[in-house]
Enzyme design. Sequence first.
Site, PDB file in Angstrom:
ATOM      1  N   ASP A 195     -11.760  30.514  52.382  1.00  0.00           N
ATOM      2  CA  ASP A 195     -11.142  31.465  51.457  1.00  0.00           C
ATOM      3  C   ASP A 195      -9.659  31.108  51.360  1.00  0.00           C
ATOM      4  O   ASP A 195      -9.099  30.556  52.296  1.00  0.00           O
ATOM      5  CB  ASP A 195     -11.293  32.908  51.973  1.00  0.00           C
ATOM      6  CG  ASP A 195     -11.412  33.917  50.829  1.00  0.00           C
ATOM      7  OD1 ASP A 195     -10.580  33.836  49.905  1.00  0.00           O
ATOM      8  OD2 ASP A 195     -12.321  34.761  50.870  1.00  0.00           O
ATOM      9  N   SER A 206      -7.493  46.867  47.384  1.00  0.00           N
ATOM     10  CA  SER A 206      -8.665  47.091  46.530  1.00  0.00           C
ATOM     11  C   SER A 206      -9.900  46.357  47.036  1.00  0.00           C
ATOM     12  O   SER A 206     -10.998  46.559  46.533  1.00  0.00           O
ATOM     13  CB  SER A 206      -8.360  46.653  45.093  1.00  0.00           C
ATOM     14  OG  SER A 206      -8.261  45.248  45.032  1.00  0.00           O
ATOM     15  N   ASN A 207      -9.736  45.474  48.047  1.00  0.00           N
ATOM     16  CA  ASN A 207     -10.890  44.779  48.636  1.00  0.00           C
ATOM     17  C   ASN A 207     -11.681  45.697  49.568  1.00  0.00           C
ATOM     18  O   ASN A 207     -12.865  45.481  49.813  1.00  0.00           O
ATOM     19  CB  ASN A 207     -10.445  43.575  49.486  1.00  0.00           C
ATOM     20  CG  ASN A 207      -9.683  42.518  48.718  1.00  0.00           C
ATOM     21  OD1 ASN A 207      -8.808  41.870  49.264  1.00  0.00           O
ATOM     22  ND2 ASN A 207      -9.994  42.341  47.434  1.00  0.00           N
ATOM     23  N   LEU A 208     -10.996  46.703  50.135  1.00  0.00           N
ATOM     24  CA  LEU A 208     -11.566  47.436  51.271  1.00  0.00           C
ATOM     25  C   LEU A 208     -12.736  48.335  50.882  1.00  0.00           C
ATOM     26  O   LEU A 208     -13.471  48.794  51.746  1.00  0.00           O
ATOM     27  CB  LEU A 208     -10.480  48.259  51.977  1.00  0.00           C
ATOM     28  CG  LEU A 208      -9.280  47.435  52.493  1.00  0.00           C
ATOM     29  CD1 LEU A 208      -8.268  48.346  53.159  1.00  0.00           C
ATOM     30  CD2 LEU A 208      -9.729  46.354  53.464  1.00  0.00           C
ATOM     31  N   ARG A 218     -15.390  47.380  49.730  1.00  0.00           N
ATOM     32  CA  ARG A 218     -16.646  46.674  50.012  1.00  0.00           C
ATOM     33  C   ARG A 218     -16.494  45.548  51.044  1.00  0.00           C
ATOM     34  O   ARG A 218     -17.481  45.177  51.675  1.00  0.00           O
ATOM     35  CB  ARG A 218     -17.223  46.085  48.715  1.00  0.00           C
ATOM     36  CG  ARG A 218     -16.283  45.103  48.053  1.00  0.00           C
ATOM     37  CD  ARG A 218     -16.519  44.918  46.575  1.00  0.00           C
ATOM     38  NE  ARG A 218     -15.523  43.998  46.046  1.00  0.00           N
ATOM     39  CZ  ARG A 218     -14.258  44.330  45.810  1.00  0.00           C
ATOM     40  NH1 ARG A 218     -13.816  45.548  46.035  1.00  0.00           N
ATOM     41  NH2 ARG A 218     -13.401  43.444  45.368  1.00  0.00           N
ATOM     42  N   LYS A 260      -7.064  36.076  54.284  1.00  0.00           N
ATOM     43  CA  LYS A 260      -8.420  36.583  54.522  1.00  0.00           C
ATOM     44  C   LYS A 260      -9.116  35.864  55.676  1.00  0.00           C
ATOM     45  O   LYS A 260      -9.848  36.493  56.443  1.00  0.00           O
ATOM     46  CB  LYS A 260      -9.256  36.455  53.246  1.00  0.00           C
ATOM     47  CG  LYS A 260      -8.977  37.561  52.262  1.00  0.00           C
ATOM     48  CD  LYS A 260     -10.004  37.532  51.137  1.00  0.00           C
ATOM     49  CE  LYS A 260      -9.928  38.834  50.346  1.00  0.00           C
ATOM     50  NZ  LYS A 260     -10.866  38.810  49.197  1.00  0.00           N
ATOM     51  N   ASP A 285     -17.910  34.651  43.669  1.00  0.00           N
ATOM     52  CA  ASP A 285     -18.120  35.535  42.521  1.00  0.00           C
ATOM     53  C   ASP A 285     -17.775  34.848  41.207  1.00  0.00           C
ATOM     54  O   ASP A 285     -17.518  35.503  40.220  1.00  0.00           O
ATOM     55  CB  ASP A 285     -17.270  36.805  42.682  1.00  0.00           C
ATOM     56  CG  ASP A 285     -15.791  36.480  42.758  1.00  0.00           C
ATOM     57  OD1 ASP A 285     -15.446  35.284  42.790  1.00  0.00           O
ATOM     58  OD2 ASP A 285     -14.973  37.416  42.779  1.00  0.00           O
ATOM     59  N   ASN A 286     -17.713  33.514  41.206  1.00  0.00           N
ATOM     60  CA  ASN A 286     -17.402  32.853  39.928  1.00  0.00           C
ATOM     61  C   ASN A 286     -18.289  31.633  39.742  1.00  0.00           C
ATOM     62  O   ASN A 286     -18.787  31.048  40.709  1.00  0.00           O
ATOM     63  CB  ASN A 286     -15.917  32.463  39.859  1.00  0.00           C
ATOM     64  CG  ASN A 286     -15.554  31.448  40.908  1.00  0.00           C
ATOM     65  OD1 ASN A 286     -15.848  30.261  40.764  1.00  0.00           O
ATOM     66  ND2 ASN A 286     -14.950  31.894  42.003  1.00  0.00           N
ATOM     67  N   CYS A 344     -16.694  40.835  38.508  1.00  0.00           N
ATOM     68  CA  CYS A 344     -16.726  42.142  39.164  1.00  0.00           C
ATOM     69  C   CYS A 344     -15.397  42.863  38.974  1.00  0.00           C
ATOM     70  O   CYS A 344     -15.343  44.088  38.934  1.00  0.00           O
ATOM     71  CB  CYS A 344     -17.041  41.997  40.638  1.00  0.00           C
ATOM     72  SG  CYS A 344     -18.783  41.620  40.933  1.00  0.00           S
ATOM     73  N   CYS A 349      -5.432  47.295  26.456  1.00  0.00           N
ATOM     74  CA  CYS A 349      -6.559  47.587  27.355  1.00  0.00           C
ATOM     75  C   CYS A 349      -6.012  47.567  28.767  1.00  0.00           C
ATOM     76  O   CYS A 349      -4.874  47.946  28.992  1.00  0.00           O
ATOM     77  CB  CYS A 349      -7.704  46.592  27.153  1.00  0.00           C
ATOM     78  SG  CYS A 349      -7.277  44.889  27.535  1.00  0.00           S
TER      79      CYS A 349
END
Length: 406
Positions: free
Chosen positions: A72, A79-81, A83, A96, A140-141, A198, A364
């Site tokens: 990583d 905002s990671n926490l 999950r 990380k 995730d990509n 995500c 947006c």
Amino acid sequence: MPTAIEEAVQLPKLSNEEIARYSRHLILPEVGMEGQQKLKAAKILCVGTGGLGAPLALYLAAAGVGTIGLIDFDVVDESNLQRQIIHSQSTVGMLKVDSAEQMLKGLNKNVNVIKHNTMLTSANALEIFKDYDFIADGTDNFQTRYLVNDACVLTGKPNAYASIFRFEGQASVFATEEGPCYRCLYPEPPPPGLVPSCAEGGVLGILPGLLGVIQATEVIKLILGLGDPLVGRLLLVDALGMNFRTLKLRKNPNCPACGTHEIKELIDYDQFCGIEKPTSVGPLEAARDKAVADAAIVDGIPQITVEQLKKKLDAKENIFVLDVREPHEYPIANLGAPLIPVGTIESRLGEIAEHKNDEVIVHCRSGARSQKAALALKAAGFTNVHNLSGGILAWADKIDPSMPKY
Ligand SMILES: [Zn+2]
């Protein structure tokens, strides 16, 4: 060929502390002393220490997997926490791989953690993979997913795969000698922008927990040679209906990776997935490029900065600001602008027809959806449409720090 007993002799011995720790494994005849020794000898690479990598690495460490590689390049963000339970409040801001190592060592001091604080690339993947028995892809990509797949096929390392989106997930074991690979299933990536990430589409925090534990289960079965791994099967998990289905997958003889073997080396996956490469530039050039980009016209749509918008609003200029996010995003943070979600804009043009010749500024969350909406408005005959560069996140960063970011 060494016999099972000879093989067992070569496996690492367990200390008395380890025998006590793994007693619930040792009394399972299917695992036993030899199985636990196999776990101790195993080397597993977890690609990513995010939502999937967190439960995956934690359970592998708890089970007594001897060597766990973590790859990583990110740092832990609050905002990671929601999950990524391998990280914690106290490690926000830390690398990380360091944060994850701390948690794994806290759980099981016997685990040898190898940290790869780098982005996995075509240049380093084969070199990194060669030292491991199995790979577990928790990224995730699409660039990394295809890269991991091809590197697994080229190095002959099976890949315990899972992916997640919103309330659904899938898992399989790819790139074994007899089974299909990811490319047998999806030879080409989807066009960029078609599948939201995500970060854009959201994910239920427990979902990667569910899928990461399935990955860990498959890895442990592969190490022990137990049961039926998900080779040639794709497990589909629907968390809302709590339905689990498996689809049969076949090895595709025309698969460029494992069928025809036309892929003989790793390729440029950014290009393959239609992603434009960021050029590496110094901070001065970056600042200049950013200034240019902020003022630039993208696909015929002039971009406007949050500072420029603030000036216009303060001067009470005659502008029409339109929010094109989804209704559930509005209560989190908004600029008080009317809301027409980007997906409904073409059918709701009538509601804003009076602004056809006004200066329209579309926003947006981060500036991508509003760019699409601006293009739709321009195509519908709106004459003076701007896109707010950076969206409401940039507004929170630069204009109103009290505004929550999501
Ligand atoms: Zn294949």
